[in-house]
Scaffold this active site. Structure first.
Site, mmCIF file in Angstrom:
data_model
loop_
_atom_site.group_PDB
_atom_site.id
_atom_site.type_symbol
_atom_site.label_atom_id
_atom_site.label_comp_id
_atom_site.label_asym_id
_atom_site.label_seq_id
_atom_site.Cartn_x
_atom_site.Cartn_y
_atom_site.Cartn_z
ATOM 1 N N ASP A 13 19.056 -14.552 -19.872
ATOM 2 C CA ASP A 13 18.644 -14.085 -18.542
ATOM 3 C C ASP A 13 18.418 -12.580 -18.474
ATOM 4 O OD1 ASP A 13 18.878 -16.715 -17.664
ATOM 5 O OD2 ASP A 13 20.952 -16.442 -17.031
ATOM 6 N N GLU A 14 17.944 -12.013 -19.555
ATOM 7 C CA GLU A 14 17.725 -10.562 -19.604
ATOM 8 C C GLU A 14 16.431 -10.156 -18.895
ATOM 9 O OE1 GLU A 14 18.178 -12.494 -22.284
ATOM 10 O OE2 GLU A 14 19.915 -11.794 -23.423
ATOM 11 N N LYS A 16 13.470 -11.956 -20.012
ATOM 12 C CA LYS A 16 12.487 -12.228 -21.087
ATOM 13 C C LYS A 16 11.169 -12.743 -20.507
ATOM 14 C CE LYS A 16 15.406 -15.142 -22.942
ATOM 15 N NZ LYS A 16 16.590 -14.894 -22.099
ATOM 16 N N ALA A 39 16.893 -23.304 -20.529
ATOM 17 C CA ALA A 39 16.281 -21.993 -20.280
ATOM 18 C C ALA A 39 15.610 -21.963 -18.911
ATOM 19 C CB ALA A 39 15.236 -21.707 -21.352
ATOM 20 N N GLY A 40 15.604 -20.790 -18.311
ATOM 21 C CA GLY A 40 14.853 -20.580 -17.074
ATOM 22 C C GLY A 40 14.259 -19.186 -17.149
ATOM 23 N N HIS A 41 12.951 -19.099 -17.305
ATOM 24 C CA HIS A 41 12.287 -17.802 -17.494
ATOM 25 C C HIS A 41 11.390 -17.535 -16.291
ATOM 26 C CE1 HIS A 41 12.793 -18.601 -22.082
ATOM 27 N NE2 HIS A 41 13.920 -18.293 -21.492
ATOM 28 N N GLN A 211 17.367 -18.147 -24.326
ATOM 29 C CA GLN A 211 18.761 -17.672 -24.400
ATOM 30 C C GLN A 211 18.875 -16.244 -24.946
ATOM 31 O OE1 GLN A 211 18.330 -21.247 -25.827
ATOM 32 N NE2 GLN A 211 18.374 -21.726 -23.675
ATOM 33 N N THR A 287 18.120 -21.787 -13.783
ATOM 34 C CA THR A 287 18.108 -23.216 -14.061
ATOM 35 C C THR A 287 19.127 -23.963 -13.207
ATOM 36 O OG1 THR A 287 17.323 -22.882 -16.309
ATOM 37 C CG2 THR A 287 18.458 -24.948 -15.891
ATOM 38 N N THR A 288 20.345 -23.428 -13.106
ATOM 39 C CA THR A 288 21.400 -24.185 -12.415
ATOM 40 C C THR A 288 21.800 -23.579 -11.072
ATOM 41 O OG1 THR A 288 23.089 -22.913 -13.566
ATOM 42 C CG2 THR A 288 22.412 -24.976 -14.602
ATOM 43 N N GLY A 289 21.317 -22.374 -10.777
ATOM 44 C CA GLY A 289 21.679 -21.721 -9.510
ATOM 45 C C GLY A 289 23.100 -21.168 -9.497
ATOM 46 N N LYS A 318 15.431 -4.441 -15.037
ATOM 47 C CA LYS A 318 16.305 -4.289 -13.853
ATOM 48 C C LYS A 318 16.879 -2.885 -13.684
ATOM 49 C CE LYS A 318 17.137 -8.847 -12.427
ATOM 50 N NZ LYS A 318 18.030 -9.831 -11.848
ATOM 51 N N GLY A 389 11.128 -3.663 -11.344
ATOM 52 C CA GLY A 389 10.962 -4.571 -10.207
ATOM 53 C C GLY A 389 10.649 -5.949 -10.754
HETATM 54 P P1 GDP Z 1 15.059 -14.792 -18.674
HETATM 55 O O1 GDP Z 1 15.796 -16.087 -18.790
HETATM 56 O O2 GDP Z 1 15.474 -13.801 -19.698
HETATM 57 O O3 GDP Z 1 13.571 -14.968 -18.627
HETATM 58 O O4 GDP Z 1 15.487 -14.175 -17.261
HETATM 59 P P2 GDP Z 1 15.599 -14.951 -15.841
HETATM 60 O O5 GDP Z 1 14.253 -15.252 -15.347
HETATM 61 O O6 GDP Z 1 16.564 -16.085 -15.973
HETATM 62 O O7 GDP Z 1 16.349 -13.873 -14.969
HETATM 63 C C1 GDP Z 1 15.829 -12.587 -14.780
HETATM 64 C C2 GDP Z 1 15.647 -12.340 -13.286
HETATM 65 O O8 GDP Z 1 15.390 -10.968 -13.083
HETATM 66 C C3 GDP Z 1 14.454 -13.057 -12.699
HETATM 67 O O9 GDP Z 1 14.739 -13.372 -11.349
HETATM 68 C C4 GDP Z 1 13.328 -12.019 -12.784
HETATM 69 O O10 GDP Z 1 12.328 -12.210 -11.775
HETATM 70 C C5 GDP Z 1 14.098 -10.761 -12.517
HETATM 71 N N1 GDP Z 1 13.570 -9.546 -13.168
HETATM 72 C C6 GDP Z 1 13.098 -9.380 -14.430
HETATM 73 N N2 GDP Z 1 12.860 -8.091 -14.695
HETATM 74 C C7 GDP Z 1 13.182 -7.417 -13.560
HETATM 75 C C8 GDP Z 1 13.169 -6.022 -13.189
HETATM 76 O O11 GDP Z 1 12.835 -5.141 -13.979
HETATM 77 N N3 GDP Z 1 13.594 -5.731 -11.926
HETATM 78 C C9 GDP Z 1 14.001 -6.681 -11.035
HETATM 79 N N4 GDP Z 1 14.402 -6.303 -9.820
HETATM 80 N N5 GDP Z 1 14.026 -7.989 -11.337
HETATM 81 C C10 GDP Z 1 13.628 -8.339 -12.587
HETATM 82 P P1 IMO Z 2 17.523 -18.251 -20.761
HETATM 83 O O1 IMO Z 2 16.488 -18.642 -21.767
HETATM 84 C C1 IMO Z 2 21.769 -17.871 -19.863
HETATM 85 C C2 IMO Z 2 24.436 -20.896 -21.529
HETATM 86 C C3 IMO Z 2 25.098 -21.863 -20.556
HETATM 87 C C4 IMO Z 2 26.414 -22.094 -21.258
HETATM 88 C C5 IMO Z 2 26.006 -22.096 -22.743
HETATM 89 C C6 IMO Z 2 25.803 -23.496 -23.320
HETATM 90 O O2 IMO Z 2 17.120 -18.467 -19.360
HETATM 91 O O3 IMO Z 2 18.033 -16.880 -21.048
HETATM 92 P P2 IMO Z 2 23.873 -25.294 -23.020
HETATM 93 O O4 IMO Z 2 23.398 -26.029 -21.797
HETATM 94 O O5 IMO Z 2 22.826 -24.487 -23.690
HETATM 95 O O6 IMO Z 2 24.616 -26.173 -23.986
HETATM 96 O O7 IMO Z 2 24.990 -24.267 -22.453
HETATM 97 O O8 IMO Z 2 24.781 -21.385 -22.821
HETATM 98 N N1 IMO Z 2 22.950 -20.842 -21.457
HETATM 99 C C7 IMO Z 2 22.282 -19.830 -20.907
HETATM 100 N N2 IMO Z 2 22.723 -18.716 -20.287
HETATM 101 N N3 IMO Z 2 20.450 -18.057 -20.057
HETATM 102 C C8 IMO Z 2 19.994 -19.147 -20.704
HETATM 103 O O9 IMO Z 2 18.694 -19.311 -21.018
HETATM 104 C C9 IMO Z 2 20.917 -20.110 -21.125
HETATM 105 N N4 IMO Z 2 20.820 -21.299 -21.772
HETATM 106 C C10 IMO Z 2 22.067 -21.727 -21.980
HETATM 107 O O10 IMO Z 2 25.262 -21.285 -19.292
HETATM 108 O O11 IMO Z 2 27.260 -21.007 -21.065
HETATM 109 MG MG MG Z 3 16.937 -17.373 -17.632
#
Ligand code: GDP
Ligand code: IMO
Ligand code: MG
Length: 401
Positions: A13-14, A16, A39-41, A211, A287-289, A318, A389
């Protein structure tokens, strides 16, 4: 050869998704090579928020998207995702590996069962059946898309899975799987061969992990990890391309640290500050809220991530969120048994984290510059992209990639 591999530097959740979407307009191919719909991107563009789970996050902009062999696929979820994404791109090219394993309802039930058995020691998985799907793959009783060519093979394999798990197959399960398979069957191919041919002929490719580095099954905070290889090393087996195809690596790091699920997290903060940063950054799982655990940026973690992944540069996301926080700190080293440690070791608990503080930069760009330059000095690679942003255009390019 023009390939770039993107990984997450922390616990996932960085940001990506946003970085992949931003860069993907420069690449012919957008390729996902590990994980599943755990994953949730997130990509925010033109007033829409798009959450990718199985399809690579460069889908909207790259010429062709590829789901490679290292991904485990829930067929119903993939169908839903493709239907959803077609609203944003009517005409697209998608390739799915014939060797990819599927995630069935039996795997999902098994995931739930194992978590319940673990009790207090539960991992906090996404309950999407990901661990069991990789377990069945490496146990050699997994089901591949290839197996759908003969419905009898599919039925036998499902029967064996149900026998091993001691979970009865639901009525209509085979028919449902075949239904979802048929809807995507035209996309299925030997993606290893496809990628090799394309890249050999001059196509450029962007590879993405799901991940983050420290939930890698081998190099993360085991057993609190996911079940696939999330580091750059995973890209070769996850795609079927030899290491010669890869040379440029970008890590995505959030300006602070978050984690969903259990496991060691040295710079974690709790209480009011954590709640404030969680709200500022809207830190709830895509993904899970679930609310994400919150902590400060951890330089020792980034140092190890740079080394493990051979990163050439990082994208720092961020920074807008952290700049609004009043109590900005960065973990720079750890103390263990009276000695200073400069690098994160997921298997070693430390006694203390040493921090340095920074001034907020919401109204003062030079404070942000100090923060970035400090990170670059400490980790030894440039911050090439800066996220300011959530929208696609909220990115500053600082170095050529
Ligand atoms: P991923 O799994 O690494 O793709 O990251 P996620 O989508 O799960 O979580 C990142 C969250 O941060 C999402 O809600 C993005 O819309 C948000 N986001 C990404 N980059 C930035 C940023 O530079 N600033 C802000 N405010 N939000 C960001
Ligand atoms: P993205 O791609 C953050 C975490 C779960 C749990 C552990 C194992 O969005 O960065 P799993 O269901 O994979 O067996 O769960 O890994 N986890 C993540 N945490 N971002 C993810 O994906 C993740 N995918 C799995 O929360 O701790
Ligand atoms: Mg994610």
């Amino acid at each position: 050869m023009d390939t770039l591999t993107i990984v997450g530097c922390q616990f996932g959740d960085e940001g990506k998704g946003k970085i992949i979407d931003y860069l993907s307009c420069n690449y012919d191919l957008s390729v996902r090579f590990n994980g599943g719909e755990n994953a949730g991107h997130t990509v925010v563009t033109d007033g829409n928020t798009i959450k990718y789970h199985l399809v690579p996050a460069g889908f909207l902009r790259a010429r062709t998207s590829v789901i490679a062999n290292g991904v485990v696929i829930n067929l119903r979820k993939l169908n839903e995702e493709i239907d959803f994404l077609s609203r944003f791109r009517g005409s697209f090219e998608l390739k799915i590996s014939n060797l990819a394993h599927i995630v069935t309802d039996l795997h999902i039930e098994r995931d739930r069962y194992l978590e319940s058995l673990r009790g207090k020691g539960s991992i906090g998985t996404t309950l999407r059946g990901i661990g069991p799907a990789y377990e069945s793959k490496f146990g050699r009783y997994g089901i591949r898309l290839e197996d759908f060519k003969d419905p009898k093979v599919l039925e036998e394999k499902l029967g064996f899975l149900s026998y091993i798990y001691n979970i009865p197959k639901k009525q209509g399960m085979v028919e449902d799987l075949i239904h979802y398979y048929e809807k995507i069957s035209t996309f299925i191919t030997d993606t290893s061969e496809y990628l090799r041919e394309e890249i050999d002929e001059g196509s450029s490719a962007l590879f993405e992990t799901a991940q983050g580095t420290f939930i890698d099954v081998e190099f993360g905070t085991y057993p609190f990890v996911t079940s696939s290889h999330t580091i750059t090393g995973g890209v070769t087996v996850g795609t079927g391309l030899s290491p010669k195809y890869f040379g440029k690596f970008l890590g995505v790091a959030k300006a602070y640290t978050t984690r969903v699920g259990e496991g060691y997290f040295p710079t974690e903060i709790e209480g009011e500050d954590a709640e404030r940063l969680r709200k500022l950054g809207n830190e709830y799982g895509a993904t899970t809220g679930r609310p994400r655990r919150i902590g400060y940026l951890d330089i020792p973690m980034l140092r190890r991530s740079v080394k493990l992944n051979s990163l050439d540069y990082i994208a720092l996301t961020k920074t807008d969120v952290l700049g609004r926080f009043k109590n900005i700190k960065v973990g720079v080293s750890y103390i263990k048994d009276g000695s200073e440690l400069k690098e994160y070791d997921p298997n070693k608990r430390v006694d203390k984290v040493e921090y340095v503080s920074f001034e907020p930069w919401e109204d003062n760009r030079s404070n942000l510059n100090k923060f970035i330059e400090f990170i670059e000095d400490e980790i030894g690679v440039p911050v090439a992209l800066l996220g300011s942003g959530e929208k696609r255009e909220d990115i500053e390019k600082r170095h050529l990639i």
